[in-house]
Structure formats: structure tokens, C-alpha cells
Design a protein around this motif. Structure first.
Motif, PDB file in Angstrom:
ATOM      1  N   ILE A   6       0.541  -1.054  -0.074  1.00 44.14           N
ATOM      2  CA  ILE A   6       0.582  -0.021   0.057  1.00 44.14           C
ATOM      3  C   ILE A   6       0.500   1.390  -0.030  1.00 44.14           C
ATOM      4  CG2 ILE A   6      -1.593   0.540   1.122  1.00 44.14           C
ATOM      5  CD1 ILE A   6      -2.557  -1.434   2.512  1.00 44.14           C
ATOM      6  N   ILE A   7       1.020   2.015  -1.282  1.00 45.98           N
ATOM      7  CA  ILE A   7       1.633   3.247  -0.755  1.00 45.98           C
ATOM      8  C   ILE A   7       0.233   4.326  -0.601  1.00 45.98           C
ATOM      9  CG2 ILE A   7       2.839   4.619  -2.566  1.00 45.98           C
ATOM     10  CD1 ILE A   7       3.711   2.699  -4.327  1.00 45.98           C
ATOM     11  N   SER A   8       0.630   4.970   0.623  1.00 47.15           N
ATOM     12  CA  SER A   8      -0.671   6.190   0.716  1.00 47.15           C
ATOM     13  C   SER A   8       0.579   7.232   0.500  1.00 47.15           C
ATOM     14  CB  SER A   8      -1.009   5.888   2.287  1.00 47.15           C
ATOM     15  OG  SER A   8       0.046   5.780   3.351  1.00 47.15           O
ATOM     16  N   GLY A   9       0.486   7.871  -0.470  1.00 49.00           N
ATOM     17  CA  GLY A   9       0.686   8.975  -1.356  1.00 49.00           C
ATOM     18  C   GLY A   9       1.103   9.917  -0.736  1.00 49.00           C
ATOM     19  N   ASP A  10       2.116  11.246  -1.221  1.00 43.14           N
ATOM     20  CA  ASP A  10       3.409  12.171  -1.528  1.00 43.14           C
ATOM     21  C   ASP A  10       4.613  11.095  -2.035  1.00 43.14           C
ATOM     22  OD1 ASP A  10       1.804  13.219   0.159  1.00 43.14           O
ATOM     23  OD2 ASP A  10       2.434  13.845   2.271  1.00 43.14           O
TER      24      ASP A  10
END
Length: 127
Positions: free
Chosen positions: A87-91
Motif C-alpha cells: 500500500i503506497i499512501s501518498g506523497d
């Protein structure tokens, strides 16, 4: 137990509505679609079963900022982990081409990849 029987056993939740406003019509429409999907099950097809992930581990990363310092070099050095979901949660970055490259690397190295944009992606440029 059939999916229909399982559905009947679920608590009935009234359809939520946006109550404050004024809201743009596009937002209201998107909210209505999302609210309706809550009643269609996790797969959107009335099923009560969540889709199975093809992984043994779940990793969650945020604030990769691959456009700063040595972050991209470290990221590119990651080994393949096909048994892991990521899961890549932004920025991630503010450059569209670099974002595409990072997501391509992720899908090549991990069994499953889920991406949620962050506030830095709001500033993405095409350079």
C-alpha cells in the motif's frame, strides 16, 4: 450459507446523504455512487466475500518523496517481493513521469499494489 442469506443477516443501514452544503453536483453524485456501493458488497457484485489477495505479507509505505535527495536511488534498489502486497499512501513525488516510473517498479516487484494519492500528488507536473 448463500450470499443472499448472508446479506439478509447484515444490519440494514439507511442510505447516508450529504447534509451540509452547498455541495457541487459532481461531489454529490460521487458520494451517492460510493454510498450505493456500500450495499453492493466488497466486490460490487452483491457478494459478501472480499477478494483474496495473492500475498503472504502486507506492507504500507507513505511519504516516499522519491524526487528528494537519495530517496529514488534507495527505492530503485528494492528487491522483488512477489509474496507481498504494498500500500503506497501518498506523497510519492510531484513529477508525473517519475510517479509513473515508481508505480511501474512497484507493480513489477510486488504481488499486489494499492496506491492512494497524497497532497504532493496534487502538485504533479509533467516534467
Amino acid at each position: 450459507q448463500s450470499a443472499d442469506q448472508a446479506k439478509e443477516e447484515l444490519p440494514q443501514v439507511s442510505q447516508p446523504r450529504l447534509v451540509a452544503g452547498p455541495w457541487p453536483p459532481e461531489l454529490v453524485a460521487a458520494f451517492d455512487v460510493a454510498s450505493a456501493a456500500l450495499h453492493e458488497g466488497p466486490g460490487g457484485d452483491g457478494s459478501t466475500e472480499w477478494p483474496a489477495l495473492r500475498c503472504d505479507r502486507l506492507l504500507a509505505w507513505s511519504d516516499l518523496h522519491v524526487d528528494m535527495g537519495e530517496n529514488l536511488r534507495h527505492f530503485e534498489a528494492l528487491e522483488r517481493q512477489p509474496d507481498a502486497a504494498l500500500i503506497i499512501s501518498g506523497d510519492v513525488c510531484t513529477n508525473l513521469q517519475r510517479l509513473e516510473d515508481v508505480l511501474r517498479i512497484c507493480t513489477e516487484r510486488f504481488g499486489e499494489v494499492f496506491y492512494v494519492p497524497g497532497n504532493h500528488e496534487l502538485w504533479v507536473d509533467k516534467r
